[in-house]
Structure formats: structure tokens, C-alpha cells
Design a protein around this motif. Structure first.
Motif, PDB file in Angstrom:
ATOM      1  N   SER A 184      21.492   7.845  65.601  1.00 32.24           N
ATOM      2  CA  SER A 184      20.114   7.385  65.739  1.00 32.24           C
ATOM      3  C   SER A 184      19.540   6.876  64.421  1.00 32.24           C
ATOM      4  N   GLY A 185      20.154   7.249  63.284  1.00 29.61           N
ATOM      5  CA  GLY A 185      19.658   6.796  61.987  1.00 29.61           C
ATOM      6  C   GLY A 185      20.247   5.485  61.519  1.00 29.61           C
ATOM      7  N   SER A 240      12.993  12.573  65.152  1.00 30.60           N
ATOM      8  CA  SER A 240      14.091  12.271  64.236  1.00 30.60           C
ATOM      9  C   SER A 240      15.420  12.070  64.945  1.00 30.60           C
ATOM     10  N   VAL A 241      15.604  12.705  66.100  1.00 34.62           N
ATOM     11  CA  VAL A 241      16.839  12.561  66.883  1.00 34.62           C
ATOM     12  C   VAL A 241      16.449  12.123  68.294  1.00 34.62           C
ATOM     13  N   LEU A 242      16.822  10.907  68.670  1.00 33.80           N
ATOM     14  CA  LEU A 242      16.416  10.353  69.959  1.00 33.80           C
ATOM     15  C   LEU A 242      16.830  11.241  71.121  1.00 33.80           C
ATOM     16  N   ASN A 243      18.013  11.847  71.027  1.00 34.02           N
ATOM     17  CA  ASN A 243      18.532  12.649  72.125  1.00 34.02           C
ATOM     18  C   ASN A 243      17.640  13.843  72.448  1.00 34.02           C
ATOM     19  N   ASN A 244      16.914  14.345  71.454  1.00 36.35           N
ATOM     20  CA  ASN A 244      16.062  15.513  71.671  1.00 36.35           C
ATOM     21  C   ASN A 244      14.943  15.250  72.676  1.00 36.35           C
ATOM     22  N   ARG A 245      14.547  13.995  72.822  1.00 37.97           N
ATOM     23  CA  ARG A 245      13.473  13.683  73.772  1.00 37.97           C
ATOM     24  C   ARG A 245      13.914  13.958  75.209  1.00 37.97           C
ATOM     25  N   TYR A 246      15.208  13.849  75.445  1.00 39.25           N
ATOM     26  CA  TYR A 246      15.728  13.935  76.806  1.00 39.25           C
ATOM     27  C   TYR A 246      16.493  15.236  77.064  1.00 39.25           C
ATOM     28  N   ALA A 247      16.644  16.068  76.052  1.00 35.28           N
ATOM     29  CA  ALA A 247      17.478  17.264  76.161  1.00 35.28           C
ATOM     30  C   ALA A 247      16.886  18.270  77.156  1.00 35.28           C
ATOM     31  N   SER A 248      17.778  18.927  77.877  1.00 32.56           N
ATOM     32  CA  SER A 248      17.382  20.065  78.732  1.00 32.56           C
ATOM     33  C   SER A 248      18.441  21.138  78.525  1.00 32.56           C
ATOM     34  N   PRO A 249      18.384  21.852  77.409  1.00 35.33           N
ATOM     35  CA  PRO A 249      19.471  22.749  76.986  1.00 35.33           C
ATOM     36  C   PRO A 249      19.567  24.015  77.817  1.00 35.33           C
TER      37      PRO A 249
END
Length: 376
Positions: free
Chosen positions: A123-124, A277-286
């Protein structure tokens, strides 16, 4: 019995999802799991499942990038070494080499997108992100089935009109933890709100945000448990917070059963992922989102995330802006002052788990995916 080869580039200590899927598949198929077991922790007491290990060092991102070509060669050799009826490839770093060989050998392949690789790892970098994302999306067209961990990934990846997509959430299997249901508190004062974070310890998981908030108040007792993959970050946390009476740090891998046990002891759970800062965190469902549900615990999550949408929908926790110490402290004070609110939120999560999110539902979905491939 038909054979399934499951591919994953991280060990079981960092990914309970593939372990659950392998166990579910083993009820009807002969399952082999090929892991990049960099810390030699992937043990499984399931005689019906064979674990194949690739043990090259790969704990840091740099190690991973250096070892990736060798890992791909190992996957290719394994794919050619036996006759496989199905291949289950988790994430892009196993799917890329597997899709080529599977098409060559006419083996049905299931692409399990646990995390969208470009958003998680690049993402960076505009150039690398665009390149990896484009290649990944192009190759997805050739998968025979695609598994996503939640509906939000459709928006993230752009698969709205794809009829091969199935949703299998990161729900825990309660059958594995029933002996822990009566876990009790660890003796901390009753007037202290017991907080717990269990999982990977990285800066983008809101760890600094959480520690900074809790360290100034004796009303809260916080336990953080899980591996810090950066030694520098681990040492920083121990240096800053290791001697606080109300903070307990265990920055190493532990059995997942221990995480569940601590979740049951706690009053409040956290998933304060940084959505910027990390695009994936917006969609995460851990895992921890559904573990809080299973254990009847309220959870606090970051706003501007899919987790926040789910928490609001099921009303089993609170949402705070990422990095806002004042708002987080207010949320903690609110939960501390109202045991009734904590109990209500926890009960709401438990009801949602039982009706929508338990692993039996997900197992049936997984087996249905493989049933749909029987004609290949």
C-alpha cells in the motif's frame, strides 16, 4: 478418497483460519497442508491431515521476499509430485504459482483470499501496488472458486459481478473451546476494567494508541498477548510499558487456546486497526471480532472500517476514531461504569454468533464450494 492440497505461506501460529478449513475438509477428503512454517510451530493432532513443511527462515518481510522464489519452486514441485483432485490456495503468494500448474494439469483450484495481497503488502508503493493488484485480479478470472472472508472484500477487490465468489467468515469453532467456557478472572481487583488484545502486535493494530490511553489510569488493567514481528518494535514496547503495574505484555506466539481463554477472562476486547496507513485494515474482519461474539464480550473497534459497520449492525461493541485517545478513554469509562451495558453488548454478540456467524455455518459453506467442483 479425493485429495486436497492446501497451500499457505504462514504457519498455523499466525493463521487459525486455514487450520479450521483443513479440519473441516478432512471430514470428506484426504487433506495435505503445505505451509511455509518459518517458526516450526505448525502442529496438528489430526491423523487424517498430513502437514508438509517448507522451513526456510521467513519471519520478516525482507526474509519473505528473498525466499519467495524458492517457496514458489517448492509449491510447483509438490503440485507435480502427486495426483491432486483439488488445490486450495490461500492468498496471492500461493495462488500465483499454483494457478499456472493447476491449469496445466487440469486440477480445480479454490482461491481463498484471506487478505488482498496488494493492499496488505504494497500500500506504500504506488507502482508495486498497481502491478501486484492488476496481476492478482487478472489471475482471479481463472480460479474455479473464490472464497472471501466477508462481503466488504467485494468492494475492496472489485468482484461484484463474479458468480464464483463464496463467503466464509473468520468465525471460531466453539467445539474446540467448550472446556474453557468457565474460565475465570485472573485475580485483578473487581473495580478494575480488564482489557485484552490478542493477536499480531504491529504499529498499525493501534497498539501504541491503546497503551498510551491505558497507561495513565489505574482504572484499567490491559493484557496484550501475541507475536511482535519486528524485534525493534517489541523492544520499544517493553522499554516504554514493561514496568507498568496495570499493563501486562506477552509479545510472543502463544497457542490459540490461550487467546480464547484470556478473551473469556476479559471485560473488553480490542481491534483498533489503523484504517489509513494500511488499506487492508479498512476491510479486515479478523478472528478476534467473532471470538468476542462467541465469548459474549463487548469489543472496541476503529471507525471507518468494515468492523465498525458490523459492530454497529449487531450492536455488540463501541466504535472510536482511530488515534483519538480522548474518545477511547471515554468509551472505556462508559463501559467501566455500566456493567449492564457490557453484559447487553456481550449478549448481542453472542446471539449474532449463534444465528449467523458460528463455524458450523461456515463449514457447510466450505463443503458446498467443494461439492460444486465435483463435476470438474
Amino acid at each position: 478418497m479425493k485429495k486436497v492440497l492446501v497451500l499457505r505461506s504462514i504457519p498455523f501460529s499466525r493463521d487459525i483460519r486455514i487450520k479450521k478449513e483443513a479440519i473441516s475438509l478432512s471430514k470428506y477428503y484426504k487433506v495435505h497442508v503445505l505451509l511455509w512454517d518459518s517458526d516450526n510451530t505448525s502442529k496438528l493432532d489430526e491423523p487424517s491431515i498430513e502437514i508438509k513443511r517448507f522451513t526456510l527462515r521467513g519471519k520478516t518481510r525482507r526474509d519473505k521476499m528473498i525466499g519467495m522464489p524458492i517457496w514458489w519452486i517448492y509449491i510447483i514441485i509438490t503440485l507435480f509430485s502427486e495426483k491432486w483432485n483439488y488445490v486450495h490456495a490461500a492468498d496471492f503468494d500461493t495462488f500465483l504459482p499454483a494457478i499456472l500448474i493447476c491449469k496445466m494439469r487440469r486440477i480445480p483450484i479454490v482461491y481463498d483470499i484471506i487478505d488482498f495481497y496488494a493492499d496488505t503488502n504494497f500500500s506504500g508503493s504506488f507502482v508495486l501496488h498497481g502491478l501486484v493488484s492488476s496481476v492478482d485480479k487478472f489471475l482471479m478470472k481463472f480460479a474455479d472458486a473464490i472464497i472471501l472472508p466477508d462481503e466488504s472484500r467485494l468492494l475492496q477487490i472489485g468482484l461484484k459481478n463474479c458468480n464464483k465468489v463464496h463467503f466464509i467468515l473468520n468465525s471460531p469453532d466453539e467445539c474446540n473451546y467448550r472446556h474453557l467456557i468457565n474460565s475465570r478472572s485472573d485475580g485483578k481487583p473487581e473495580n478494575t476494567l480488564k482489557l485484552f488484545y490478542g493477536g499480531g502486535v504491529d504499529p498499525d493494530r493501534g497498539i501504541d494508541f491503546l497503551l498510551s490511553t491505558v497507561s495513565t489510569s489505574k482504572d484499567f488493567y490491559l493484557k496484550i498477548m501475541g507475536p511482535a514481528y519486528s524485534s525493534a518494535y517489541r523492544e520499544k514496547l517493553y522499554s516504554l510499558y514493561g514496568d507498568h503495574d496495570n499493563i501486562s505484555l506477552h509479545l510472543h506466539s502463544v497457542p490459540h487456546e490461550t487467546i480464547i481463554k484470556e478473551t473469556m477472562k476479559a471485560d473488553v476486547i480490542f481491534a483498533l486497526y489503523d484504517p489509513y496507513s494500511v488499506l487492508n485494515n479498512r476491510y479486515a474482519s479478523p478472528n478476534k471480532l467473532y471470538e468476542a461474539m462467541m465469548c459474549s464480550k463487548p469489543i472496541i473497534v476503529s471507525d471507518d472500517t468494515y468492523m465498525a459497520d458490523k459492530v454497529r449492525k449487531e450492536n455488540f461493541g463501541l466504535v472510536v476514531p482511530y488515534g483519538d485517545i480522548l474518545k477511547l478513554k471515554q468509551a472505556l469509562e462508559k463501559l467501566k461504569q455500566s456493567p449492564v451495558l457490557r453484559r447487553t453488548l456481550g449478549e448481542n454478540g453472542r446471539k449474532a454468533y449463534e444465528s449467523k456467524y458460528n463455524w458450523k455455518i461456515m463449514e457447510n459453506r466450505l463443503l458446498a464450494v467443494y461439492d460444486s467442483l465435483e463435476d470438474f
